[in-house]
Design a protein around this motif. Structure first.
Motif, PDB file in Angstrom:
ATOM      1  N   ASN A  58       0.804  -1.221   0.000  1.00 50.05           N
ATOM      2  CA  ASN A  58       0.000   0.000   0.000  1.00 50.05           C
ATOM      3  C   ASN A  58       0.839   1.274   0.000  1.00 50.05           C
ATOM      4  O   ASN A  58       0.437   2.278  -0.576  1.00 50.05           O
ATOM      5  N   ILE A  59       2.015   1.247   0.656  1.00 46.24           N
ATOM      6  CA  ILE A  59       2.931   2.381   0.585  1.00 46.24           C
ATOM      7  C   ILE A  59       4.352   1.843   0.368  1.00 46.24           C
ATOM      8  O   ILE A  59       4.623   0.674   0.659  1.00 46.24           O
ATOM      9  N   PRO A  60       5.262   2.648  -0.152  1.00 41.90           N
ATOM     10  CA  PRO A  60       6.611   2.164  -0.442  1.00 41.90           C
ATOM     11  C   PRO A  60       7.328   1.625   0.795  1.00 41.90           C
ATOM     12  O   PRO A  60       7.277   2.235   1.866  1.00 41.90           O
TER      13      PRO A  60
ATOM     14  N   ARG B 196      -1.507  -9.672  10.127  1.00 44.94           N
ATOM     15  CA  ARG B 196      -1.991  -8.309  10.317  1.00 44.94           C
ATOM     16  C   ARG B 196      -3.177  -8.037   9.399  1.00 44.94           C
ATOM     17  O   ARG B 196      -3.156  -8.406   8.226  1.00 44.94           O
ATOM     18  N   LYS B 197      -4.172  -7.343   9.958  1.00 49.06           N
ATOM     19  CA  LYS B 197      -5.378  -7.001   9.202  1.00 49.06           C
ATOM     20  C   LYS B 197      -5.390  -5.500   8.902  1.00 49.06           C
ATOM     21  O   LYS B 197      -4.387  -4.810   9.095  1.00 49.06           O
ATOM     22  N   ASN B 198      -6.544  -5.026   8.440  1.00 51.75           N
ATOM     23  CA  ASN B 198      -6.711  -3.591   8.192  1.00 51.75           C
ATOM     24  C   ASN B 198      -6.494  -2.793   9.467  1.00 51.75           C
ATOM     25  O   ASN B 198      -6.927  -3.203  10.546  1.00 51.75           O
ATOM     26  N   ARG B 199      -5.851  -1.668   9.325  1.00 53.67           N
ATOM     27  CA  ARG B 199      -5.688  -0.727  10.439  1.00 53.67           C
ATOM     28  C   ARG B 199      -5.878   0.679   9.888  1.00 53.67           C
ATOM     29  O   ARG B 199      -5.716   0.930   8.695  1.00 53.67           O
ATOM     30  N   THR B 200      -6.218   1.586  10.783  1.00 57.02           N
ATOM     31  CA  THR B 200      -6.340   2.986  10.380  1.00 57.02           C
ATOM     32  C   THR B 200      -6.067   3.855  11.599  1.00 57.02           C
ATOM     33  O   THR B 200      -5.832   3.341  12.690  1.00 57.02           O
ATOM     34  N   SER B 201      -6.090   5.153  11.409  1.00 50.90           N
ATOM     35  CA  SER B 201      -5.839   6.077  12.512  1.00 50.90           C
ATOM     36  C   SER B 201      -6.973   7.093  12.621  1.00 50.90           C
ATOM     37  O   SER B 201      -7.657   7.388  11.629  1.00 50.90           O
ATOM     38  N   VAL B 202      -7.140   7.620  13.824  1.00 54.86           N
ATOM     39  CA  VAL B 202      -8.139   8.658  14.062  1.00 54.86           C
ATOM     40  C   VAL B 202      -7.432   9.913  14.561  1.00 54.86           C
ATOM     41  O   VAL B 202      -6.326   9.847  15.097  1.00 54.86           O
ATOM     42  N   ALA B 203      -8.076  11.044  14.374  1.00 54.77           N
ATOM     43  CA  ALA B 203      -7.575  12.323  14.889  1.00 54.77           C
ATOM     44  C   ALA B 203      -8.651  12.954  15.756  1.00 54.77           C
ATOM     45  O   ALA B 203      -9.822  12.975  15.369  1.00 54.77           O
ATOM     46  N   VAL B 204      -8.248  13.433  16.915  1.00 54.26           N
ATOM     47  CA  VAL B 204      -9.163  14.120  17.825  1.00 54.26           C
ATOM     48  C   VAL B 204      -8.795  15.599  17.843  1.00 54.26           C
ATOM     49  O   VAL B 204      -7.680  15.969  18.222  1.00 54.26           O
ATOM     50  N   LEU B 205      -9.712  16.439  17.420  1.00 60.19           N
ATOM     51  CA  LEU B 205      -9.503  17.883  17.420  1.00 60.19           C
ATOM     52  C   LEU B 205     -10.207  18.497  18.626  1.00 60.19           C
ATOM     53  O   LEU B 205     -11.318  18.067  18.981  1.00 60.19           O
TER      54      LEU B 205
ATOM     55  N   ASP C 258      -1.207  14.050   7.486  1.00 57.61           N
ATOM     56  CA  ASP C 258      -1.556  12.742   8.051  1.00 57.61           C
ATOM     57  C   ASP C 258      -2.677  12.065   7.269  1.00 57.61           C
ATOM     58  O   ASP C 258      -2.752  10.842   7.202  1.00 57.61           O
ATOM     59  N   ILE C 259      -3.556  12.852   6.678  1.00 61.34           N
ATOM     60  CA  ILE C 259      -4.671  12.298   5.921  1.00 61.34           C
ATOM     61  C   ILE C 259      -4.241  11.862   4.521  1.00 61.34           C
ATOM     62  O   ILE C 259      -4.601  10.778   4.057  1.00 61.34           O
ATOM     63  N   LEU C 260      -3.457  12.685   3.835  1.00 62.54           N
ATOM     64  CA  LEU C 260      -3.228  12.473   2.410  1.00 62.54           C
ATOM     65  C   LEU C 260      -1.839  11.959   2.030  1.00 62.54           C
ATOM     66  O   LEU C 260      -1.589  11.679   0.862  1.00 62.54           O
TER      67      LEU C 260
ATOM     68  N   CYS D  56      -1.732   2.531   6.865  1.00 61.63           N
ATOM     69  CA  CYS D  56      -2.549   2.193   8.036  1.00 61.63           C
ATOM     70  C   CYS D  56      -2.452   3.275   9.104  1.00 61.63           C
ATOM     71  O   CYS D  56      -3.274   3.304  10.024  1.00 61.63           O
ATOM     72  N   ARG D  57      -1.483   4.161   8.996  1.00 60.90           N
ATOM     73  CA  ARG D  57      -1.377   5.263   9.944  1.00 60.90           C
ATOM     74  C   ARG D  57      -1.963   6.569   9.398  1.00 60.90           C
ATOM     75  O   ARG D  57      -1.907   7.599  10.051  1.00 60.90           O
ATOM     76  N   ASN D  58      -2.501   6.522   8.192  1.00 63.95           N
ATOM     77  CA  ASN D  58      -3.209   7.686   7.670  1.00 63.95           C
ATOM     78  C   ASN D  58      -4.545   7.847   8.385  1.00 63.95           C
ATOM     79  O   ASN D  58      -5.250   6.870   8.636  1.00 63.95           O
TER      80      ASN D  58
END
Length: 220
Positions: A13-15, A97-106, A121-123, A130-132
């Motif tokens: 998914n990423i280099p 390892r499965k799908n992972r993602t990140s959240v942001a709290v404003l 962090d988003i783009l 998985c850390r986006n």
């Protein structure tokens, strides 16, 4: 002492996303049989060749077919592929390892630099890592235009044809389903309780109390 052979099923998914696994196998003096993603099949072999030249012995081989003889396996993929991995590799020690993602709290007091970093962090890598960040928790009354403002330095991303196709597709689906969303011409914000957003989108959710939100995130 016989060296262990580790099967490595790497994502793309990423280099170089699988390089940490490669490095661990090399440091532990194991043998690695590597199955690469077709999207990341240049840099990994380049670096393993470098490591082998440094150590003076052959540590890695590559295959495009099924891996037969190994002592343990590390496999990374989607939630769907993990079902296959867990079945296929169940008789061996494994890390799957499965799908992972990140959240942001404003909290509402973010600076322009903070919001630009959030945009990164988003783009970064088109949001494929998985850390986006794919989910935003924002306080009631927060101006969502500030999110779009933070994304502006990355507006060039729409010139990538694959990203553009994802953006157009997701926008069309939301329109057909008559769902509400916000759009700035290259990115979509949509209110949703879902955690995983598709490429070119981020979901957001309002919160009232930061302490309650911490418990909610902890339970996800």
């Amino acid at each position: 002492k016989k060296k262990k052979t580790i099967a490595l099923i790497l994502p793309g998914n990423i280099p170089l996303v699988g390089f940490h696994d490669i490095l661990c196998v090399w440091i532990l003096d194991y043998i690695g049989i590597v199955k690469l993603s077709s999207k990341d099949d240049i840099l990994i072999p380049f670096l393993t060749d470098y490591l082998e030249k440094k150590s003076g012995y052959k540590s890695f081989s590559y295959t495009s077919s099924s891996i037969k003889k190994y002592d343990a396996v590390i496999a990374t993929g989607s939630n769907n592929s993990s079902i296959y991995f867990e079945y296929y590799f169940s008789k061996h020690p494994n890390i799957i390892r499965k799908n992972r993602t990140s959240v942001a709290v404003l909290e509402g007091n973010e600076t322009e630099i903070d919001l630009n970093n959030l945009g990164k962090d988003i783009l970064l890598y088109h949001g494929l890592g998985c850390r986006n960040v794919s989910k935003l928790y924002i306080p009631k009354g927060f101006d969502l235009n500030k999110i779009f403002k933070g994304l502006e330095p990355f507006s060039y991303i729409i010139n990538n044809s694959k990203y553009f196709n994802n953006y157009n597709y997701n926008k069309s689906i939301f329109l057909i389903n008559q769902e509400k969303f916000l759009d700035n011409g290259y990115f979509i914000l949509k209110e949703s309780s879902n955690l995983y957003a598709p490429i070119s989108c981020a979901f957001y959710e309002f919160y009232n109390n930061i302490k309650d939100l911490k418990y909610k995130i902890h339970d996800i």
